[in-house]
Scaffold this active site. Structure first.
Site, PDB file in Angstrom:
ATOM      1  N   THR A   1      -5.332   2.472  -5.073  1.00  0.00           N
ATOM      2  CA  THR A   1      -5.108   1.036  -4.977  1.00  0.00           C
ATOM      3  C   THR A   1      -5.800   0.280  -6.103  1.00  0.00           C
ATOM      4  O   THR A   1      -5.223  -0.625  -6.709  1.00  0.00           O
ATOM      5  CB  THR A   1      -5.595   0.521  -3.617  1.00  0.00           C
ATOM      6  OG1 THR A   1      -4.792   1.095  -2.587  1.00  0.00           O
ATOM      7  CG2 THR A   1      -5.504  -0.991  -3.534  1.00  0.00           C
TER       8      THR A   1
ATOM      9  N   GLU B   1       0.816  -1.207   0.000  1.00  0.00           N
ATOM     10  CA  GLU B   1       0.000   0.000   0.000  1.00  0.00           C
ATOM     11  C   GLU B   1       0.858   1.268   0.000  1.00  0.00           C
ATOM     12  O   GLU B   1       1.771   1.429   0.816  1.00  0.00           O
ATOM     13  CB  GLU B   1      -0.919   0.002   1.231  1.00  0.00           C
ATOM     14  CG  GLU B   1      -1.666   1.292   1.495  1.00  0.00           C
ATOM     15  CD  GLU B   1      -2.725   1.585   0.446  1.00  0.00           C
ATOM     16  OE1 GLU B   1      -2.885   2.770   0.087  1.00  0.00           O
ATOM     17  OE2 GLU B   1      -3.398   0.636   0.003  1.00  0.00           O
TER      18      GLU B   1
ATOM     19  N   ASP C   1       1.317  -0.557  -5.025  1.00  0.00           N
ATOM     20  CA  ASP C   1       0.113  -0.294  -5.821  1.00  0.00           C
ATOM     21  C   ASP C   1       0.150   1.102  -6.421  1.00  0.00           C
ATOM     22  O   ASP C   1      -0.276   1.329  -7.544  1.00  0.00           O
ATOM     23  CB  ASP C   1      -1.153  -0.505  -4.982  1.00  0.00           C
ATOM     24  CG  ASP C   1      -1.223   0.387  -3.739  1.00  0.00           C
ATOM     25  OD1 ASP C   1      -0.216   1.008  -3.370  1.00  0.00           O
ATOM     26  OD2 ASP C   1      -2.312   0.448  -3.119  1.00  0.00           O
ATOM     27  N   HIS C   2       0.703   2.050  -5.652  1.00  0.00           N
ATOM     28  CA  HIS C   2       0.869   3.435  -6.119  1.00  0.00           C
ATOM     29  C   HIS C   2       1.762   4.136  -5.120  1.00  0.00           C
ATOM     30  O   HIS C   2       2.167   3.551  -4.104  1.00  0.00           O
ATOM     31  CB  HIS C   2      -0.488   4.152  -6.237  1.00  0.00           C
ATOM     32  CG  HIS C   2      -1.280   4.195  -4.962  1.00  0.00           C
ATOM     33  ND1 HIS C   2      -1.099   5.165  -4.002  1.00  0.00           N
ATOM     34  CD2 HIS C   2      -2.245   3.370  -4.479  1.00  0.00           C
ATOM     35  CE1 HIS C   2      -1.928   4.947  -2.997  1.00  0.00           C
ATOM     36  NE2 HIS C   2      -2.631   3.859  -3.250  1.00  0.00           N
TER      37      HIS C   2
ATOM     38  N   HIS D   1      -1.102   3.027   5.509  1.00  0.00           N
ATOM     39  CA  HIS D   1      -2.258   3.861   5.171  1.00  0.00           C
ATOM     40  C   HIS D   1      -2.677   4.583   6.433  1.00  0.00           C
ATOM     41  O   HIS D   1      -2.623   4.015   7.524  1.00  0.00           O
ATOM     42  CB  HIS D   1      -3.393   2.977   4.640  1.00  0.00           C
ATOM     43  CG  HIS D   1      -4.522   3.716   3.989  1.00  0.00           C
ATOM     44  ND1 HIS D   1      -5.323   4.626   4.644  1.00  0.00           N
ATOM     45  CD2 HIS D   1      -4.987   3.674   2.714  1.00  0.00           C
ATOM     46  CE1 HIS D   1      -6.219   5.113   3.815  1.00  0.00           C
ATOM     47  NE2 HIS D   1      -6.042   4.553   2.638  1.00  0.00           N
TER      48      HIS D   1
END
Length: 649
Positions: free
Chosen positions: A325, A285, A509-510, A457
């Site tokens: 995501t 994440e 994911d990013h 996150h």
């Protein structure tokens, strides 16, 4: 100066108060962003002028219904208890919504450096995760108390200035009321037709774009425009020409097309006998490349990943396709470019698509998607469950799609040591994956696992006592815990009988943020990707520019697989590979090659930029017609294939 006696005194008072508060919010955000924004005096002036027009529109939209009520309210009812209660209550509730939205804007800006957009709209759907996240990130009683307190104080101040008294005691005739209402209605209609959220985007500086906007206005705009059809809003080529161009770009010495015309379906062949290890992909994440020491970080927060990067195969120049995501999931599972609007993960008719699971399933593998939260969020379970994956997640919503219920396994409470709004901690999701791997190995089944982590996150919380940064204090702490959990995962599996025959992929994911002064801040899409424990392959770095969509075509070539492919991704080690990457926001689609970039946007617009990777600089450049054709053909055909079921198996 106190307001004059006029039935519309409360309406005008509310509008004036809204404009003042909006000015203060914009100024605060400007001060916050100023060190990075690179704004000139004229640009700042433009920000305030455009901002005032957006704010005035919001004030009109907020008050036009009340203006109509005041027009129709008979004079004999103007000073009654009914009208007083109605007006005070309406004023308080409307102001409370405004105050709350301003509080929310600061938190949203801190996370995304922008005004509300489709992300904020999406979050309204998933109330459990969002409310829990807010509660765990901020002192919710104080936040609610602050909103109520500020609303009550401002209502009291407005009352002290006499706007309520002057409205209730006024004797404004119907003719004058009609003139005021029709004037307000006319301005509202003109504003609605002449002003839209894209007006702010005419400035080249992304910070100027976002600062010009109004949060509530942007939110409504995103809500009304949550889907974008490429063939309606973007540059197009002749469809046959576009597919011919893409087919030529995707062709390689080991590929042969299986269909003619508007298709990219092809056969990939390898003459060397294939190696078929288990594959575990850990999708991390919000993990920017610049968290790692290998890419310049000095804080020593990723010692594990930096160590295994030297032992494995490190892609040093890979880019994420988006900033969410679900966009990363789309790229890593389907190997397709981003299409405008929502990720395919969240769209209708996204079942039975050609995916990485399709290839592994055809080769006898079990494919499983692991997620520490409730996979109902962002439509993950429906997407993965209908595209070849079994599912392991934390069940919160009891109404499960019948088609995927039989594929779903719940992480039980006794297997959870820590959990926050987004799901179980990374250590717990790894334990669930290890348990599953043990069971599949015992049953003689090879496995392909897609693990989506959540610890990095907000609210950045994780089990205590694991690292030297207290839980919930910083992004750096979450990164360090994420890295720590990876170390624990590797330590736990190294003695497993299936380990030597298992490839582990670590990929983001990013990035953690996408904010920058450019429309597409290229450096904010740079992610790490490590292939670890690949059979018969020495440690190396792959420096060529590539995309998330190239991961599996490259890995499968290393393993010498022959397979059918509907991927846009390519083997980056092939001699015919031309370095390129695809980046996106919700509306902008970028096609990146060495030193140049095309950005496609709605209203059939295209811009060309030169860029320096070393200096992280982007400058407008003359249009490169060949690059434009490659850009348009890539995005146009990807949208066409999804729309016309060409991505299905």
């Amino acid at each position: 100066m106190k307001s004059a006696k006029n039935r519309y005194a409360v309406l005008f008072g509310f509008a004036a108060l809204f404009l003042v508060l909006s000015f203060l919010v914009r100024t605060t955000l400007l001060i916050w962003a100023f060190p990075q924004a690179g704004l000139s005096f004229t640009t700042i002036l433009s920000v305030y002028v455009k901002g005032f027009i957006y704010d005035a529109g919001v004030a009109l939209f907020f008050t036009i219904a009340y203006a109509f009520y005041l027009l129709l309210l008979p004079q004999r009812l103007n000073n009654t208890v009914f009208n007083r209660v109605f007006t005070y209550t309406g004023f308080f509730l409307a102001l409370m919504i405004v105050i709350f939205s301003f509080f929310a804007e600061f938190t949203f800006w801190g996370e995304y450096a922008g005004r509300f957009d489709f992300i904020a709209v999406d979050y309204l759907i998933y109330t459990y995760e969002v409310i829990s996240n807010i509660n765990q990130s901020y002192p919710l009683p104080l936040l609610i108390g602050g909103v109520l307190g500020a609303t009550a104080l401002l209502t009291w101040l407005c009352n002290r200035r006499g706007i309520f008294r002057n409205s209730f005691r006024s004797n404004t005739g119907f003719g004058k009321r009609a003139l005021i209402f029709l004037t307000l209605l006319g301005i509202t209609i003109v504003h609605a037709f002449l002003v839209n959220n894209n007006w702010a985007d005419k400035n080249k500086n992304r910070y100027a774009q976002e600062l010009s906007k109004a949060g509530i206005y942007s939110f409504i705009s995103a809500y009304l425009n949550n889907e974008l059809a490429y063939d309606k809003y973007y540059l197009l080529q002749d469809e046959s020409t576009a597919f011919a161009q893409v087919r030529n770009q995707l062709l390689s010495p080991d590929a042969q097309y299986l269909e003619n015309g508007q298709s990219i379906y092809r056969n990939i062949t390898d003459t060397i006998p294939p190696v078929k290890p288990n594959v575990i992909m850990v999708t991390i994440e919000s993990f920017s490349a610049d968290f790692m020491a290998r890419f310049g970080n000095k804080e020593n927060i990723t010692p594990v990943l930096d160590s295994i990067a030297k032992e494995g195969i490190l892609f040093t120049n890979m880019y994420a396709t988006g900033t969410r995501t679900v966009r990363g999931m789309e790229a890593l599972s389907l190997a397709v470019p981003p299409t405008p609007g929502q990720s395919i993960v969240r769209r209708k008719n996204n079942e039975n698509l050609f995916s990485a699971a399709s290839i592994f399933r055809k080769n006898g593998y079990e494919a499983t998607f692991f997620y520490g939260g409730d996979g109902y969020f962002d439509n993950m379970n429906k997407f993965f469950g209908n595209n070849g994956y079994d599912i392991t997640d934390r069940l919160r919503h009891r109404l499960v799609d019948d088609k995927i219920a039989s594929k779903r396994t719940n992480i039980p409470d006794n297997a959870v040591q820590f959990e926050n709004a987004w799901g179980v901690c990374d250590e717990d999701i790894y334990k669930a994956a290890i348990k599953s791997a043990d069971e599949k190995y015992a049953a003689g089944k090879p496995f392909y696992d897609f693990i989506m982590t959540t610890s990095n996150h907000r609210p950045f919380t994780y089990p205590g006592g694991k690292i030297d940064i207290p839980s919930g204090t910083s992004r750096e702490g979450a990164v360090k815990y994420t890295d720590y959990a990876i170390g624990q995962f590797l330590q736990a599996i190294r003695n497993k009988p299936w380990y030597k025959n298992t490839v582990i992929i670590f990929v983001a994911d990013h990035c953690a943020s996408s904010a920058g002064k450019n429309e597409i801040e290229i450096s904010k899409y740079h992610i790490p990707c490590i292939l670890y424990n690949v059979p018969n392959t020495a440690p190396q770095e792959i420096p060529v520019m590539c995309s998330q969509i190239d991961l599996y075509p490259t890995l499968l070539k290393m393993l010498h697989w022959s397979y059918h492919s509907n991927f846009y991704g390519k083997n980056v080690l092939d001699s015919t590979y031309q370095p390129r990457a695809m980046l996106s926001t919700y509306q902008k689609l970028a096609y990146l090659e060495t030193g140049k970039m095309i950005i496609l946007s709605p209203q059939q617009k295209a811009q060309c930029f030169s860029w320096s990777q070393d200096k992280s600089e982007e400058q407008p450049a003359p249009m490169d017609s060949a690059l434009l054709k490659r850009s348009v053909s890539t995005y146009q055909t990807a949208y066409s294939l999804f729309k016309n079921n060409g991505m299905r198996k």
